[in-house]
Design a protein around this motif. Structure first.
Motif, short mmCIF file in Angstrom:
data_model
loop_
_atom_site.label_atom_id
_atom_site.label_comp_id
_atom_site.label_asym_id
_atom_site.label_seq_id
_atom_site.Cartn_x
_atom_site.Cartn_y
_atom_site.Cartn_z
N ARG A 183 29.55 0.98 45.16
CA ARG A 183 30.83 0.74 45.81
C ARG A 183 30.64 -0.01 47.11
NH1 ARG A 183 35.86 -0.55 45.04
NH2 ARG A 183 37.37 0.50 46.40
N ALA A 184 29.60 0.34 47.84
CA ALA A 184 29.30 -0.36 49.10
C ALA A 184 29.04 -1.84 48.84
CB ALA A 184 28.11 0.29 49.79
N SER A 185 28.24 -2.13 47.81
CA SER A 185 27.94 -3.52 47.48
C SER A 185 29.20 -4.27 47.08
CB SER A 185 26.91 -3.57 46.34
OG SER A 185 26.70 -4.90 45.92
N GLU A 186 30.03 -3.62 46.26
CA GLU A 186 31.25 -4.28 45.79
C GLU A 186 32.20 -4.58 46.94
OE1 GLU A 186 34.82 -3.62 42.50
OE2 GLU A 186 33.67 -1.91 43.22
N LEU A 187 32.45 -3.59 47.79
CA LEU A 187 33.37 -3.80 48.91
C LEU A 187 32.81 -4.81 49.91
CD1 LEU A 187 34.66 -0.17 49.69
CD2 LEU A 187 35.87 -2.03 48.54
N PHE A 188 31.51 -4.80 50.11
CA PHE A 188 30.90 -5.74 51.05
C PHE A 188 31.21 -7.18 50.65
CE2 PHE A 188 27.44 -8.52 52.39
CZ PHE A 188 27.37 -8.23 53.74
N PHE A 189 31.05 -7.49 49.38
CA PHE A 189 31.27 -8.86 48.93
C PHE A 189 32.74 -9.17 48.65
CE2 PHE A 189 26.72 -8.43 47.76
CZ PHE A 189 26.24 -9.55 48.42
N MET A 190 33.53 -8.18 48.19
CA MET A 190 34.88 -8.46 47.72
C MET A 190 35.97 -8.07 48.73
SD MET A 190 33.84 -9.80 45.05
CE MET A 190 35.47 -10.38 44.64
N ASP A 191 35.70 -7.12 49.61
CA ASP A 191 36.72 -6.67 50.58
C ASP A 191 36.00 -6.12 51.80
OD1 ASP A 191 38.89 -5.72 51.95
OD2 ASP A 191 39.70 -4.52 50.31
N PHE A 192 35.52 -7.03 52.66
CA PHE A 192 34.66 -6.62 53.76
C PHE A 192 35.39 -5.70 54.74
CE2 PHE A 192 32.55 -7.41 57.91
CZ PHE A 192 31.32 -6.88 57.57
N ARG A 193 36.70 -5.89 54.91
CA ARG A 193 37.45 -5.02 55.81
C ARG A 193 37.41 -3.58 55.31
NH1 ARG A 193 43.43 -6.75 57.16
NH2 ARG A 193 42.26 -8.52 57.98
N ALA A 194 37.61 -3.41 54.00
CA ALA A 194 37.54 -2.06 53.43
C ALA A 194 36.13 -1.49 53.56
CB ALA A 194 37.98 -2.09 51.96
N TYR A 195 35.12 -2.35 53.42
CA TYR A 195 33.73 -1.92 53.59
C TYR A 195 33.50 -1.41 55.01
CZ TYR A 195 28.65 -2.30 54.14
OH TYR A 195 27.34 -2.04 54.41
N GLN A 196 34.02 -2.13 55.99
CA GLN A 196 33.86 -1.70 57.38
C GLN A 196 34.50 -0.33 57.60
OE1 GLN A 196 35.60 -5.36 59.09
NE2 GLN A 196 33.78 -5.49 60.36
N GLN A 197 35.71 -0.17 57.08
CA GLN A 197 36.42 1.09 57.28
C GLN A 197 35.71 2.26 56.61
OE1 GLN A 197 40.33 0.24 55.78
NE2 GLN A 197 41.01 -0.72 57.66
N ARG A 198 35.11 2.01 55.45
CA ARG A 198 34.52 3.10 54.68
C ARG A 198 33.10 3.41 55.08
NH1 ARG A 198 35.50 4.01 48.28
NH2 ARG A 198 34.05 5.72 47.93
N PHE A 199 32.32 2.39 55.40
CA PHE A 199 30.89 2.62 55.60
C PHE A 199 30.40 2.36 57.03
CE2 PHE A 199 31.30 1.75 51.07
CZ PHE A 199 30.59 2.82 50.53
N LEU A 200 31.16 1.66 57.84
CA LEU A 200 30.68 1.33 59.18
C LEU A 200 31.42 2.08 60.26
CD1 LEU A 200 30.13 -2.51 58.96
CD2 LEU A 200 28.61 -0.64 58.33
N ARG A 201 32.36 2.97 59.87
CA ARG A 201 33.06 3.78 60.84
C ARG A 201 32.70 5.23 60.67
NH1 ARG A 201 39.28 2.64 60.49
NH2 ARG A 201 39.18 4.57 61.66
N THR A 202 32.75 5.95 61.79
CA THR A 202 32.48 7.39 61.71
C THR A 202 33.55 8.05 60.88
OG1 THR A 202 31.49 7.33 63.89
CG2 THR A 202 32.18 9.49 63.06
N GLN A 203 33.14 8.76 59.84
CA GLN A 203 34.09 9.44 58.98
C GLN A 203 34.31 10.86 59.50
OE1 GLN A 203 35.71 7.88 56.45
NE2 GLN A 203 34.65 6.07 57.18
N VAL A 204 35.56 11.24 59.63
CA VAL A 204 35.91 12.57 60.08
C VAL A 204 36.68 13.26 58.97
CG1 VAL A 204 37.16 13.92 61.78
CG2 VAL A 204 36.06 11.79 62.46
N HIS A 205 36.15 14.36 58.45
CA HIS A 205 36.80 15.09 57.39
C HIS A 205 37.23 16.44 57.92
CE1 HIS A 205 35.32 12.07 54.60
NE2 HIS A 205 34.16 12.20 55.17
N ILE A 206 38.47 16.78 57.71
CA ILE A 206 39.01 18.03 58.22
C ILE A 206 39.49 18.85 57.05
CG2 ILE A 206 40.71 19.08 59.72
CD1 ILE A 206 40.81 16.43 61.20
N GLY A 207 38.97 20.04 56.90
CA GLY A 207 39.41 20.93 55.84
C GLY A 207 40.80 21.47 56.14
#
Length: 716
Positions: free
Chosen positions: A77-101
């Motif tokens: 998924r990282a490879s696909e988003l990197f080449f096809m939708d770099f903005r989505a790649y940045q949001q998903r893999f290059l930003r701190t993810q915060v998960h709240i239960g």
């Protein structure tokens, strides 16, 4: 930059190599994990630790398929988003993810275990980056050319050690068997997958070069830390008086026809023919507005501000036409106050379209409320005088949420945008609804926003704690490197260098984080370095040699304890100790062991020639005066408009962190970067964002009218 079709072909080719590479390594990785857990269980000093590793074996065997599936899916998924939708790649893999239960209440979210896990991940990433640096930089440069980016870091490409380790860390989020067994994953991951990147990178480079890509060159500019002056509190703005709206109506009454035309208002003759005619009842105006409200509901929502203005003006024209038709047909006239209310509400919604605080996508939603607001204002004149009128309350609530919303592509019904849209649609869908409807919609929307704000507080606090924890780690590493720079000579024996650089630096970092710089443990860790250096000095005198031999066992014991504290690999430990023993034998013979130059990465200093010049002007001062909780809007280099709340300022680096309305990390930038955005007009500090929308709008309308009337005509 490649075409979308070529990017997809390139992604498919690279994914093929990635799949072949991972399928080869997963069995090796899982087998080594089993072996390591068994070995650690056998060597455990107590039953509790042994049970922990046995539980880890069981959990790994039960969840290995899920682990493999999750890691592979995320990598592809990282490879696909990197080449096809770099903005989505940045949001998903290059930003701190915060998960709240759902039941998450605790804010104790960054603890020693998190720091130790970060340290373990950083260690394997750092080692792999050093091992494959030249190829990694080449892959990064070619990938930058593929997506047309000039600012891509080698750590941020989907096949970098950092991203791959981050994917592993995410996949291990649900691991139940304790921290010590979890750290084993990183060690084995580094020895298998990251060590074997030299087999994957050449294939990827070949695919990228076959696509006609050429490496570019990127210059990294280091920035000087900027001292922040002590700031004073801003004065609280005095709220507008409740009579202001009525005062605006009084000002509108004094406008001449020419002034009305300049402001885009209706002619004062509309619906005023025949002063001897009876006044039109509010129900007649309401009926016209209800019909227009139905048309607004059925019409598509404008796509942008230009369309919104066209639609807004078209409905105003329709309102004029239908009112004229109705009053003439019924042989009545509009009450002067009703005409002025129409004027003021029209100016109110003109302000929405011009409001610098509300994003464009939200403006096109809110402006659709003109007809229902006007209907309530005509039917219920307390709208003019009651600052807490239900219609005003809902407008304030919707505008407050809209002002803080950043377009990140989420338009679902559960998003902020979706909830604002639902509120607008509910009002439009009930043309006969009174203030009770507005109160109900406002209650529901306010309840939603309160819940969102609770989650945002937790998310932002967690993000801040994580950032502070990483800053603690960065400070500790800097302190350790400074201490080592003072202690270590220019040339030291190779085994000593390897022990200090690979292991003892991390041991000292962990001790400093846990115990502090004044602690006994920290002083002991520093003392080990001194004794280790002294132990390799040639000793020609026999008596001194005997005294030295007596101290060696304690040195080795201290080293072993340090190695064990960070769970360092036992095989590598044995090798390093064997090399150190050879070094000691050489020094005992009175000979000088072979040395190597100590040259640490000077990552904390900056070449003065490469330091960005910092302008000391009103913009950098505005950034330095920025307080936590203030909102800033800016336009990114790719034209995307964002807005975020200033959440945290690093005390170590010149770095500001911004979060979105839900408390998620939106961006990080230096003071000079933000000042430059302000200087070039691509950013603005939303100083008015905390002021209620109605107060903001009425103050603006009052200023506009004040410029049209002579001073003596203005209300006292």
């Amino acid at each position: 930059m490649l075409s979308p079709v070529r990017k997809r072909e390139l992604h498919a080719a690279i994914s093929g190599h990635l799949r072949e590479w991972t399928e080869k390594l997963w069995p090796v990785f899982l087998e080594q994990m089993d072996d390591e857990f068994f070995r650690l269980a056998e060597q455990s000093g107590n039953d509790s630790a042994q049970r922990g590793y046995i539980d880890a074996i069981r959990e790994l065997r039960q969840g290995r398929k899920r682990l493999v599936r999750d890691c592979e899916q995320e990598c592809f998924r990282a490879s696909e988003l990197f080449f096809m939708d770099f903005r989505a790649y940045q949001q998903r893999f290059l930003r701190t993810q915060v998960h709240i239960g759902a039941n998450q209440e605790s804010l104790e979210l960054i603890d020693q275990e998190v720091l130790e896990e970060d340290l373990a991940a950083m260690r394997v990433v750092h080692h792999a980056e050093s091992q494959h640096l030249s190829r990694l930089k080449l892959v990064s440069s070619l990938c930058s050319a593929a997506i047309g980016s000039s600012i891509l870091k080698y750590a941020d490409i989907p096949l970098s050690p950092r991203i791959m380790t981050s994917i592993l860390e995410t996949s291990l989020a649900s691991w139940q068997s304790g921290l010590q067994s979890k750290l084993v994953f990183y060690r084995v991951f580094g020895k298998t997958f990251l060590r074997q990147l030299n087999e994957l990178y050449p294939r990827v480079i070949e695919e990228l070069e076959n696509a006609g890509l050429e490496p570019g060159e990127k210059v990294v500019i280091q920035r000087r830390e900027i001292p922040r002056p002590v700031t004073t509190d801003h004065r609280q703005r005095v709220p507008m008086e409740e009579s202001t709206l009525f005062g605006i109506v009084a000002m509108v009454r004094q406008l001449q026809q020419e002034q009305r035309e300049q402001l885009g208002l209706f002619s004062q003759d509309i619906g005023s023919e025949g002063d001897d005619l009876p006044v039109a009842p509010p129900q007649l105006i309401s009926h016209v507005l209800q019909d227009l409200q139905k048309e607004v509901l059925q019409s598509p929502c404008p796509m942008d501000i230009r369309q919104a203005r066209v639609t807004h003006n078209a409905f105003r024209g329709r309102l004029l036409t239908e009112l004229e038709k109705s009053v003439k047909g019924k042989r009545v006239r509009l009450h002067r106050l009703d005409r002025h209310i129409i004027d003021v509400v029209s100016m109110l919604f003109e302000y929405i379209l011009d409001d610098p605080v509300i994003p464009a996508q939200m403006k096109v939603l809110l402006v659709r409320l003109q007809m229902p607001v006007l209907r309530i204002a005509v039917e219920d004149k307390t709208f003019l005088t009651d600052r807490n009128h239900p219609v005003r309350d809902l407008l304030n609530s919707l505008a407050a949420a809209a002002s803080r919303w950043a377009d990140e592509g989420d338009y679902s019904e559960h998003s902020i945008y979706g909830r604002v849209e639902q509120a607008v649609q509910r009002i439009l869908a009930h043309p006969e609804g009174g203030v009770e409807l507005w109160e109900e919609v406002n209650r529901d929307f306010t309840a939603f926003m309160i819940n969102e704000e609770r989650g945002a507080v937790v998310a932002e606090e967690r993000l801040s704690q994580v950032a502070k924890g990483r800053e603690r780690l960065s400070l500790a590493r800097r302190t350790v490197d400074e201490v080592l720079a003072e202690l270590l000579p220019a040339a030291i024996p190779a085994p000593v260098y390897q022990i200090i650089d690979e292991v003892w630096r991390d041991v000292m970092t962990l001790v400093l984080l846990r115990e502090g710089e004044e602690s006994k443990q920290w002083k002991q860790a520093v003392d080990v370095v001194k004794r280790l250096l002294e132990s390799t000095v040639p000793i020609p005198d026999p008596e001194e040699r005997q005294r030295y031999i007596a101290t060696v066992p304690k040195l080795y014991a201290d080293l072993r304890r340090g190695f064990a504290s960070i769970a360092y690999d036992s095989t590598r430990t044995a090798l390093l100790f064997k090399q150190l023993q050879h070094c000691h034998v050489t020094s005992l013979r009175g000979l000088q062991p072979a040395t190597m130059k100590y040259a640490p990465d000077d990552q904390y200093s900056a070449d003065e020639d490469n330091v960005e010049a910092i302008l000391d002007d009103e913009y950098i001062r505005a950034v330095n005066d920025l307080k936590e909780g203030q909102w800033v809007a800016w336009t990114t280099s790719d034209g995307k408009q964002l807005r975020g709340k200033f959440s945290w300022r690093s005390e170590v680096a010149d770095l500001l962190m911004f979060v979105d309305l839900r408390g998620r990390k939106l961006a990080e930038m230096s003071s000079s970067e933000l000042a430059d955005l302000l200087r070039t007009g691509r950013a603005s500090i939303l100083a008015e964002i905390n002021r209620p929308f109605m107060d903001r709008a009425l103050a603006s309308i009052q200023n506009v009218l004040s410029r049209q009337l002579p001073p003596q005509a203005l209300p006292a």
